[in-house]
Design an enzyme around this catalytic site. Structure first.
Site, PDB file in Angstrom:
ATOM      1  N   TYR A  54       0.854  -1.181   0.000  1.00 58.50           N
ATOM      2  CA  TYR A  54       0.000   0.000   0.000  1.00 58.50           C
ATOM      3  C   TYR A  54       0.889   1.229   0.000  1.00 58.50           C
ATOM      4  O   TYR A  54       1.740   1.400   0.873  1.00 58.50           O
ATOM      5  CB  TYR A  54      -0.906   0.015   1.236  1.00 58.50           C
ATOM      6  CG  TYR A  54      -1.806   1.234   1.307  1.00 58.50           C
ATOM      7  CD1 TYR A  54      -2.986   1.270   0.568  1.00 58.50           C
ATOM      8  CD2 TYR A  54      -1.475   2.325   2.098  1.00 58.50           C
ATOM      9  CE1 TYR A  54      -3.816   2.385   0.621  1.00 58.50           C
ATOM     10  CE2 TYR A  54      -2.298   3.436   2.158  1.00 58.50           C
ATOM     11  CZ  TYR A  54      -3.465   3.470   1.420  1.00 58.50           C
ATOM     12  OH  TYR A  54      -4.285   4.565   1.468  1.00 58.50           O
ATOM     13  N   ASP A  71       9.419   2.629   0.861  1.00 58.46           N
ATOM     14  CA  ASP A  71       8.303   3.358   1.460  1.00 58.46           C
ATOM     15  C   ASP A  71       8.249   3.013   2.945  1.00 58.46           C
ATOM     16  O   ASP A  71       7.870   1.908   3.327  1.00 58.46           O
ATOM     17  CB  ASP A  71       7.006   2.962   0.748  1.00 58.46           C
ATOM     18  CG  ASP A  71       5.796   3.714   1.274  1.00 58.46           C
ATOM     19  OD1 ASP A  71       5.925   4.410   2.296  1.00 58.46           O
ATOM     20  OD2 ASP A  71       4.718   3.594   0.669  1.00 58.46           O
ATOM     21  N   LYS A 105       4.061   8.644   9.140  1.00 61.76           N
ATOM     22  CA  LYS A 105       3.113   8.504  10.240  1.00 61.76           C
ATOM     23  C   LYS A 105       3.701   8.737  11.624  1.00 61.76           C
ATOM     24  O   LYS A 105       3.106   9.428  12.446  1.00 61.76           O
ATOM     25  CB  LYS A 105       2.430   7.142  10.155  1.00 61.76           C
ATOM     26  CG  LYS A 105       1.523   7.022   8.931  1.00 61.76           C
ATOM     27  CD  LYS A 105       0.711   5.749   8.956  1.00 61.76           C
ATOM     28  CE  LYS A 105      -0.113   5.581   7.689  1.00 61.76           C
ATOM     29  NZ  LYS A 105      -1.157   6.602   7.545  1.00 61.76           N
TER      30      LYS A 105
END
Length: 447
Positions: A144, A247, A275
């Site tokens: 994702y 990522d 995050k």
């Protein structure tokens, strides 16, 4: 324990008159009578509108790494407010935060800021295309990378017969509205299969700008790449002239100060983080090799009105300082190991076959003897027991994502009382799931 969701349900009905599904993100909708609305959060706990308390292992999908309303970060954010917000000009703190990121994550020789993980990955892919002069890219199946057209592709396994070695599953978008015109640019490869990747690069590297990989898959049960595989990916990208984008939107500054790259001894050409870097304040970053990053502003567009907002930047400065200079990450990982050990004792006592994937700070719980090695493994598995257990855990005030693909996230504020309550609730939830789960529960025990 039986929760009342009367106020959340009433809020859902009101919100649905102005918001599709009554929420601001599809992933917050859990059903017309199960969607919860939050009143407040403190530390490792949150309370919904009905004042039901939860020990939270979602943490906003990982951002609240120190815990909700951490006083150190919030005080820094208030100081950021004094600066004034956004100016369409820069502030000194951009440099100090970039310095900290580069110290913690050596791949980030130069840094640019964004507002979200999605934006950061978009900017990283654009940069890779500009630097290489190529347009295609490789995604790992089940990964994702955000909600933008280039990243929203999957292998369609529902009707795929794995015994048919002569036919691969179709590649399709996982949302309506994604242009089919993007499809020729996308190449998908399974996790942990370097031979498949090498075959792809041998045939297509002349058109492939970059490979994107999450070494710990943050949206697929914490499936973790073998270190040997990640190092092989690095070597193959070098050999075939393809940039490696790692990522770390979820894993960055969480699994180690330098993310998965530190754990696996691999350095990205471009990396993305988001995050965990500001304990919930909205900020992300793209970092990479200097020669690549210097292309920004020299033919490659990058920007954003709210990029490096003074409040988010101040929160990031304090959060990264804490993660870098204190034992917060060690505390988080230790709690994760204790939690998994307690879960293991409970499940072993009942003969429930299980395992863990990922990292103690963002671990996946999987009801099989060994964790999946790739997305196809997960898709072929029976995750119905997890789905049933998650509902029971919510009734016990233990909040995990109801989708088994999402890891359990740990924060520094999770303490001994959180652990004791979690394990007591987990034990009761497992027993109810085994009592009421029928065939699914029997399969979990006899797997």
């Amino acid at each position: 324990m039986t929760r009342s969701l009367a106020r959340s349900n009433a809020q859902f009905r009101r919100a649905s008159t102005r918001l599709p599904l009554g929420v601001a993100s599809n992933f917050r909708y859990w059903g017309d009578d199960r969607t919860i609305y939050i009143k407040r959060g403190r530390g490792g706990r949150i309370w919904d509108l009905d004042d039901n308390p939860y020990i939270d292992y979602r943490l906003g999908y990982g951002p609240a790494i120190l815990g909700y309303a951490d006083p150190r970060v919030d005080e820094a954010a208030r100081q950021g407010m004094d600066i004034g917000g956004v100016f369409a000009l820069s502030t000194e703190r951009e440099f100090t935060v970039a310095e900290r990121i580069a110290k913690m994550m050596p791949a980030a020789e130069l840094v640019r800021f964004s507002n979200s993980g999605t934006e950061a990955v978009m900017a990283a892919l654009r940069l890779a295309r500009a630097y290489t002069g190529k347009e295609s890219y490789v995604l790992v199946e089940g990964s994702y990378h955000g909600l933008f057209d280039a990243a929203m592709w999957l292998v369609a396994l529902d009707d795929w017969d794995p015994s048919r070695t002569d036919r691969e599953p179709a590649v399709m978008p996982y949302s309506q509205g994604v242009p089919e015109a993007v499809r020729p640019l996308v190449h998908l490869t399974p996790m942990n299969d370097a031979n498949r990747l090498e075959d792809l690069l041998r045939r297509k590297s002349h058109e492939i700008a970059a490979m994107l990989i999450e070494p710990i898959m943050g949206n697929c049960c914490g499936i973790t790449a073998d270190i040997a595989y990640v190092r092989a990916v690095r070597e193959l990208c070098d050999r075939y002239g393809v940039l490696l984008i790692i990522d770390e939107v979820k894993s960055g500054f969480r699994v180690a100060r330098g993310g998965t790259q530190e754990l696996m001894g691999v350095t990205a050409d471009i990396t993305t983080v988001a995050k965990a870097m500001a304990n919930g304040y909205p900020i992300a970053a793209i970092g990479g090799r200097e020669d690549i990053m210097r292309r920004y502003g020299r033919g490659v567009a990058h920007g954003g009105t709210y990029t490096a907002h003074s409040v988010a930047l101040a929160a990031a400065e304090k959060t990264l300082e804490i993660l870098d200079e204190t034992a917060a990450l060690e505390t988080i990982a230790a709690y994760g190991r204790r939690l998994q050990a307690g879960i293991k004792r409970i499940l072993d006592a009942r003969g429930v076959v299980h395992c863990f994937a990922g990292h103690p700070s963002m671990g996946g719980l999987f009801f099989a003897a060994t964790p999946p090695r790739d997305y196809r493994d997960w898709k072929r598995s029976d995750y119905s027991f997890y789905d049933a257990l998650a509902r029971e855990l919510h009734e016990e005030g233990v909040l995990c994502e109801p989708d088994s693909r999402e890891p359990w996230f740990i924060c520094e504020a999770h303490d001994d009382s959180c652990l004791a309550e979690t394990l007591a609730g987990f034990e009761r939830a497992v027993d109810r799931t085994l009592e009421t789960g029928g065939d699914d529960a029997k399969r979990a025990v006899a797997h």
